[in-house]
Design a protein around this motif. Structure first.
Motif, PDB file in Angstrom:
ATOM      1  N   ILE A  46       0.852  -1.190   0.000  1.00  0.00           N
ATOM      2  CA  ILE A  46       0.000   0.000   0.000  1.00  0.00           C
ATOM      3  C   ILE A  46       0.885   1.237   0.000  1.00  0.00           C
ATOM      4  N   LYS A  47       0.515   2.233  -0.788  1.00  0.00           N
ATOM      5  CA  LYS A  47       1.274   3.484  -0.733  1.00  0.00           C
ATOM      6  C   LYS A  47       0.349   4.686  -0.777  1.00  0.00           C
ATOM      7  N   ALA A  48       0.833   5.778  -0.209  1.00  0.00           N
ATOM      8  CA  ALA A  48       0.175   7.076  -0.311  1.00  0.00           C
ATOM      9  C   ALA A  48       1.267   8.126  -0.336  1.00  0.00           C
ATOM     10  N   GLY A  49       1.111   9.102  -1.200  1.00  0.00           N
ATOM     11  CA  GLY A  49       2.134  10.126  -1.351  1.00  0.00           C
ATOM     12  C   GLY A  49       1.733  11.441  -0.693  1.00  0.00           C
ATOM     13  N   VAL A  63      -6.919  12.136   7.806  1.00  0.00           N
ATOM     14  CA  VAL A  63      -7.977  11.262   7.288  1.00  0.00           C
ATOM     15  C   VAL A  63      -7.350  10.149   6.445  1.00  0.00           C
ATOM     16  N   LEU A  64      -6.388  10.525   5.605  1.00  0.00           N
ATOM     17  CA  LEU A  64      -5.685   9.549   4.780  1.00  0.00           C
ATOM     18  C   LEU A  64      -4.748   8.684   5.623  1.00  0.00           C
ATOM     19  N   LEU A  65      -4.071   9.297   6.587  1.00  0.00           N
ATOM     20  CA  LEU A  65      -3.164   8.546   7.449  1.00  0.00           C
ATOM     21  C   LEU A  65      -3.914   7.497   8.272  1.00  0.00           C
ATOM     22  N   PHE A  80       4.906   5.251   3.204  1.00  0.00           N
ATOM     23  CA  PHE A  80       4.681   6.695   3.217  1.00  0.00           C
ATOM     24  C   PHE A  80       5.653   7.292   2.205  1.00  0.00           C
ATOM     25  N   LEU A  81       5.109   7.753   1.084  1.00  0.00           N
ATOM     26  CA  LEU A  81       5.943   8.282   0.007  1.00  0.00           C
ATOM     27  C   LEU A  81       6.049   9.793   0.124  1.00  0.00           C
ATOM     28  N   LEU A 196      -3.494   4.943  -2.192  1.00  0.00           N
ATOM     29  CA  LEU A 196      -4.498   5.729  -1.481  1.00  0.00           C
ATOM     30  C   LEU A 196      -4.288   7.208  -1.754  1.00  0.00           C
ATOM     31  N   GLY A 197      -5.365   7.962  -1.653  1.00  0.00           N
ATOM     32  CA  GLY A 197      -5.259   9.407  -1.820  1.00  0.00           C
ATOM     33  C   GLY A 197      -6.560  10.080  -1.466  1.00  0.00           C
TER      34      GLY A 197
END
Length: 390
Positions: A46-49, A63-65, A80-81, A196-197
């Motif tokens: 899973i990644k989110a930038g 909210v995203l975290l 965590f990008l 995710l975003g």
């Protein structure tokens, strides 16, 4: 060292992960990957930038975290990008004009705080940190041409902010068109199962799906969460708009800003920040205090939350002056944003009644612009602060 939890059955995961989600595409593939992950006890990637365009994370980021943390709790691998290279451009999403790019020095200074702040929610032992400069900085011009050839200009101009600016004959700089491609290339390099975003990132996340397929990779699943409205109750939370609550702000600032929001904003915030609905049968003021106390406890500690609640109930005595910041704008908006008034109307009333002083001088026009600088602010008899306008 934190032990990685066993991956539960797909149905159990779906019940949690699809809560408070706006976009999930393709949903069928998401369910299949969860089933396979459980059967093989293989974590999904899973990644989110996060672009470090400002030094502080705020409640909107959380909210995203929190969604990332849910994946962690279910046994998946979360990355965590840090978008230190995409931040050189700045995503134009939600803006109607070109934003001046940040310098590399500014980006490095901002990013230095991100990896510490995110661990107020994420488990540091189970979180990977990546920087997209690791691959984007190494690209040759030939690589950039190849990347650009994998996406259609017509589709790029379908993006809402580009489309509106094009139709209104307003500037779209060429480098802005590279942003979705750069973010999409992050997906190609990281080959995650899910990205995710926030909902405003849906176009960019789908560019990632397209580019992964174009480069012969299995396309990622896209999952977005709703955007948290800011303290003004109108626009999404953003430090540039001065309607944010930073997670590293002092307890009294967090508490006061939560107490300043409208009842309508309160009811929107509750499920997004606490995963539950506000109790509409009680006085909204009491629910604001409950939310404010929980936010201080989450980002500081229980003792600080209890102490801040006592301070608030005691009428906010000013035995010590606190420090606040706000974006330049009309006086009434600033007074509301810093927590010295319960609403914009309350701020206007306090100003017109002569209760607001900046550097010892009374300001009586709610619409008067407050230029950048530092001010000693006094509102009424009990509220005072050292204010920095940016």
């Amino acid at each position: 060292m934190t032990a990685k939890p066993a991956i539960p059955p797909a149905a159990e995961q779906l019940a949690l992960l699809t809560r408070a989600v706006v976009d999930l595409s393709p949903a069928e593939d998401f369910s299949k990957r969860l089933q396979q992950s459980h059967a093989e006890q293989r974590p999904l990637k899973i990644k989110a930038g996060f672009d470090p365009t400002a030094p502080d994370l705020h409640l909107g980021h959380t909210v995203l975290l929190e969604k990332m943390r849910q994946f962690q709790q279910l046994g998946h691998q979360v990355t965590f990008l840090v978008g230190d290279y995409t931040a050189l451009i700045g995503d134009p999403t939600g803006r109607n004009a070109l934003r001046p790019p940040l310098s590399e020095e500014q980006i490095k200074a901002n990013a230095a705080t991100y990896t510490d702040q995110c661990f107020r929610i994420l488990d540091s032992a189970l979180t990977q940190i990546e920087w997209n400069s690791s691959w984007l900085k190494q690209m040759t011009f030939h690589d950039v041409i190849t990347l650009a050839s994998r996406y259609n200009l017509a589709r790029m101009l379908e993006r809402r902010d580009f489309k509106s600016r094009f139709e209104e004959n307003r500037q779209i700089a060429m480098h802005e068109l590279l942003y979705p491609l750069m973010q999409g290339y992050d997906s190609v390099m990281m080959q995650c199962d899910i990205e995710l975003g926030g909902h405003d990132q849906i176009f960019n996340l789908n560019v990632g799906r397209h580019l992964m397929e174009a480069y012969g990779k299995r396309p990622q699943i896209v999952l977005t969460v709703p955007l948290l409205v800011g303290t003004d109750g109108v626009e999404k939370m953003s430090k540039s708009k001065g309607n944010h609550i930073g997670i590293t702000e002092p307890p009294r600032e967090i508490f006061g800003k939560v107490m300043s929001v409208s009842d309508e904003t309160l009811f929107l915030w509750f499920p997004m920040l606490l995963g539950e609905e506000a109790d509409r049968t009680v006085n909204p003021r009491d629910e604001k205090m409950r939310l404010a106390e929980k936010m201080v406890s989450r980002f500081h500690n229980t003792e600080a939350a209890q102490e801040t609640l006592k301070w608030w109930l005691a009428g906010r005595p000013t035995e010590e002056t606190h420090v606040v910041t706000a974006a330049s704008g009309p006086l009434f908006k600033i007074i509301h944003a810093i927590g010295a008034a319960d609403s914009g109307g309350d701020a206007r009333r306090k100003i017109t009644q002569g209760g607001v002083h900046l550097n010892g001088e009374r300001w009586s026009d709610p619409l008067q612009a407050v230029p950048a600088g530092t001010y000693d602010v006094k509102v009424g008899k009990k509220w005072s602060a050292k204010l920095t306008i940016t």
